[in-house]
Design a protein around this motif. Structure first.
Motif, PDB file in Angstrom:
ATOM      1  N   ILE A  66      -3.971   9.376   3.587  1.00 37.41           N
ATOM      2  CA  ILE A  66      -4.941   8.304   4.047  1.00 37.41           C
ATOM      3  C   ILE A  66      -6.317   8.795   3.416  1.00 37.41           C
ATOM      4  O   ILE A  66      -6.942   9.717   3.614  1.00 37.41           O
ATOM      5  CB  ILE A  66      -5.113   7.987   5.368  1.00 37.41           C
ATOM      6  CG1 ILE A  66      -3.909   7.385   6.167  1.00 37.41           C
ATOM      7  CG2 ILE A  66      -6.255   6.955   5.607  1.00 37.41           C
ATOM      8  CD1 ILE A  66      -4.110   7.145   7.414  1.00 37.41           C
ATOM      9  N   ILE A  67      -6.729   7.935   2.344  1.00 33.97           N
ATOM     10  CA  ILE A  67      -7.834   8.299   1.660  1.00 33.97           C
ATOM     11  C   ILE A  67      -9.149   7.796   2.098  1.00 33.97           C
ATOM     12  O   ILE A  67     -10.167   8.201   2.290  1.00 33.97           O
ATOM     13  CB  ILE A  67      -7.697   8.156   0.072  1.00 33.97           C
ATOM     14  CG1 ILE A  67      -6.640   8.896  -0.700  1.00 33.97           C
ATOM     15  CG2 ILE A  67      -9.158   8.407  -0.935  1.00 33.97           C
ATOM     16  CD1 ILE A  67      -6.723  10.241  -0.542  1.00 33.97           C
ATOM     17  N   GLU A  68      -8.816   6.386   2.423  1.00 33.89           N
ATOM     18  CA  GLU A  68     -10.031   5.580   2.732  1.00 33.89           C
ATOM     19  C   GLU A  68      -9.514   4.675   3.900  1.00 33.89           C
ATOM     20  O   GLU A  68      -8.410   3.952   3.882  1.00 33.89           O
ATOM     21  CB  GLU A  68     -10.652   4.808   1.861  1.00 33.89           C
ATOM     22  CG  GLU A  68     -11.863   4.089   2.101  1.00 33.89           C
ATOM     23  CD  GLU A  68     -12.429   3.269   0.983  1.00 33.89           C
ATOM     24  OE1 GLU A  68     -13.465   2.562   1.238  1.00 33.89           O
ATOM     25  OE2 GLU A  68     -11.833   3.421  -0.154  1.00 33.89           O
ATOM     26  N   GLU A  69     -10.117   4.377   4.833  1.00 34.82           N
ATOM     27  CA  GLU A  69      -9.929   3.663   6.085  1.00 34.82           C
ATOM     28  C   GLU A  69     -11.101   2.771   6.647  1.00 34.82           C
ATOM     29  O   GLU A  69     -12.004   3.116   6.965  1.00 34.82           O
ATOM     30  CB  GLU A  69      -9.466   4.559   7.382  1.00 34.82           C
ATOM     31  CG  GLU A  69      -9.083   3.560   8.538  1.00 34.82           C
ATOM     32  CD  GLU A  69      -7.899   2.693   8.464  1.00 34.82           C
ATOM     33  OE1 GLU A  69      -7.809   1.821   9.021  1.00 34.82           O
ATOM     34  OE2 GLU A  69      -7.137   3.267   7.643  1.00 34.82           O
ATOM     35  N   ARG A  70     -10.859   1.504   6.357  1.00 33.33           N
ATOM     36  CA  ARG A  70     -11.967   0.570   6.693  1.00 33.33           C
ATOM     37  C   ARG A  70     -11.166  -0.468   7.827  1.00 33.33           C
ATOM     38  O   ARG A  70     -10.289  -0.947   7.491  1.00 33.33           O
ATOM     39  CB  ARG A  70     -12.371  -0.312   5.671  1.00 33.33           C
ATOM     40  CG  ARG A  70     -13.203   0.712   4.434  1.00 33.33           C
ATOM     41  CD  ARG A  70     -13.441  -0.397   3.394  1.00 33.33           C
ATOM     42  NE  ARG A  70     -14.259   0.564   2.361  1.00 33.33           N
ATOM     43  CZ  ARG A  70     -14.686   0.141   1.236  1.00 33.33           C
ATOM     44  NH1 ARG A  70     -14.660  -1.172   0.706  1.00 33.33           N
ATOM     45  NH2 ARG A  70     -15.090   0.948   0.321  1.00 33.33           N
ATOM     46  N   GLY A  71     -11.958  -0.793   8.865  1.00 37.17           N
ATOM     47  CA  GLY A  71     -11.525  -1.639   9.880  1.00 37.17           C
ATOM     48  C   GLY A  71     -11.257  -1.169  11.085  1.00 37.17           C
ATOM     49  O   GLY A  71     -11.429   0.260  11.400  1.00 37.17           O
ATOM     50  N   SER A  72     -11.331  -1.880  12.179  1.00 35.22           N
ATOM     51  CA  SER A  72     -11.003  -1.139  13.613  1.00 35.22           C
ATOM     52  C   SER A  72      -9.456  -0.856  14.081  1.00 35.22           C
ATOM     53  O   SER A  72      -8.769  -1.804  14.404  1.00 35.22           O
ATOM     54  CB  SER A  72     -11.429  -2.442  14.610  1.00 35.22           C
ATOM     55  OG  SER A  72     -12.778  -2.674  14.353  1.00 35.22           O
ATOM     56  N   THR A  73      -8.999   0.265  13.025  1.00 30.98           N
ATOM     57  CA  THR A  73      -7.674   0.740  13.555  1.00 30.98           C
ATOM     58  C   THR A  73      -7.855   1.854  13.963  1.00 30.98           C
ATOM     59  O   THR A  73      -8.877   2.913  13.686  1.00 30.98           O
ATOM     60  CB  THR A  73      -7.122   0.678  12.071  1.00 30.98           C
ATOM     61  OG1 THR A  73      -7.564   1.574  11.374  1.00 30.98           O
ATOM     62  CG2 THR A  73      -7.145  -0.779  11.395  1.00 30.98           C
ATOM     63  N   PRO A  74      -6.913   2.353  14.443  1.00 34.87           N
ATOM     64  CA  PRO A  74      -6.629   3.812  15.020  1.00 34.87           C
ATOM     65  C   PRO A  74      -6.370   5.105  14.016  1.00 34.87           C
ATOM     66  O   PRO A  74      -6.247   6.060  14.197  1.00 34.87           O
ATOM     67  CB  PRO A  74      -5.574   3.859  15.932  1.00 34.87           C
ATOM     68  CG  PRO A  74      -4.636   2.753  15.596  1.00 34.87           C
ATOM     69  CD  PRO A  74      -5.575   1.887  15.069  1.00 34.87           C
ATOM     70  N   ARG A  75      -6.291   4.693  12.714  1.00 32.43           N
ATOM     71  CA  ARG A  75      -5.732   5.595  11.729  1.00 32.43           C
ATOM     72  C   ARG A  75      -7.086   6.520  11.324  1.00 32.43           C
ATOM     73  O   ARG A  75      -8.138   5.848  11.178  1.00 32.43           O
ATOM     74  CB  ARG A  75      -5.176   5.027  10.322  1.00 32.43           C
ATOM     75  CG  ARG A  75      -4.031   4.034  10.864  1.00 32.43           C
ATOM     76  CD  ARG A  75      -3.370   3.571   9.768  1.00 32.43           C
ATOM     77  NE  ARG A  75      -2.434   2.235   9.966  1.00 32.43           N
ATOM     78  CZ  ARG A  75      -1.192   2.503  10.313  1.00 32.43           C
ATOM     79  NH1 ARG A  75      -0.803   3.735  10.339  1.00 32.43           N
ATOM     80  NH2 ARG A  75      -0.383   1.320  10.800  1.00 32.43           N
TER      81      ARG A  75
END
Length: 281
Positions: free
Chosen positions: A23-32
């Motif tokens: 996972i390089i980038e994570e945007r949003g309300s997620t648990p990742r």
């Protein structure tokens, strides 16, 4: 749990290709979590990037990359929402990195003089080698990395175990066994390249017997016999081995990254000049 770093080390030590997913980038309300990794092989999954539909889609993409023998890293952006079963917006960017991809799966039938000269040359290439013979005493005491010794009383049965797209080399001590192996390999017809050691006279005899068994001319033309490139002269085992290895290198350089099957693998031999010399077993 078998962590991704241990799995990656184990797979690479066995020469088994895999894809490292990060996972390089994570945007949003997620648990990742950015930086999470998992390793995907053809049959197994190690560690997790958070589960769910995103992980399933990532596994599918990774295995498609393995099937296509892709070498280059790949970035994929996933928009979160209904398409990934999420209740909120956002996006995730994944990096797919192929690891330990081999360019060729090679089966060598025969552990005679030429086989013993050829296999170390093949082992130095980015490939995996299955070395098959019924005579265990013919194999050297130690084998190069990436080479699997298979002692079988019925070498013909091993043809069914070969991965599709394999490079097949037949050079046993027995002409009848060579014929039966040739028939089994041509019957499968899903190899990338098939070479049979021998002279033009041997080819003529084999073609006659195979036609009697119902093999079409188009199928017979996929057999390289004599095999090897004509530019490498000589009949010493190492000279023959170098010639064969050179043809295999030219073939996989021409076809790497493509799907090889009965339709598109046939013309590969046309890239190379016909061998003019006889090959002694």
């Amino acid at each position: 749990m078998h962590t991704w770093i241990n799995a990656l080390s184990d797979l690479q030590s066995r020469g088994e290709p895999c894809v490292l997913v990060t996972i390089i980038e994570e945007r949003g309300s997620t648990p990742r979590n950015a930086g999470s990794k998992m390793v995907v092989s053809a049959e197994q999954l190690f560690d997790t990037i958070g589960g769910g539909h995103l992980e399933y889609k990532a596994m599918h993409i990774a295995r498609q990359m393995l099937a296509e023998r892709r070498e280059a890293p790949h970035l994929e952006r996933f928009s979160l929402g209904a398409s990934l079963g999420q209740c909120c917006g956002g996006a995730t960017v994944l990096l797919f990195e192929p690891m330990g991809q081999v360019q060729a799966q090679i089966a060598v039938f025969g552990a005679g003089h030429v086989g013993r000269a050829l296999v170390p040359l093949l082992a130095a290439l980015p490939c995996k080698v299955r070395w098959i013979d019924s005579r265990e005493q013919e194999f050297p005491e130690s084998l190069p990395a990436g080479v699997s010794k298979i002692v079988s009383e019925e070498p013909v049965d091993e043809v069914d175990e070969l991965p599709a797209g394999s490079y097949c080399i037949v050079m046993t001590h027995n002409h009848q066994l060579d014929l039966e192996l040739t028939a089994a390999i041509l019957k499968r017809n899903d190899f990338t390249w098939f070479g049979l050691i021998g002279s033009k006279t041997k080819r003529v005899k084999f073609e006659h017997r195979l036609r009697e068994r119902g093999f079409a001319e188009e199928r017979l033309q996929r057999m390289r016999c004599p095999m090897g490139i004509a530019e490498v002269k000589g009949k010493l085992p190492i000279e023959i081995a170098v010639s064969i290895a050179a043809e295999i290198i030219a073939t996989y350089n021409a076809s790497f990254g493509q799907h090889n099957n009965a339709v598109n693998a046939g013309p590969i031999a046309q890239l190379l000049p016909p061998s003019r010399r006889s090959q002694a077993i």
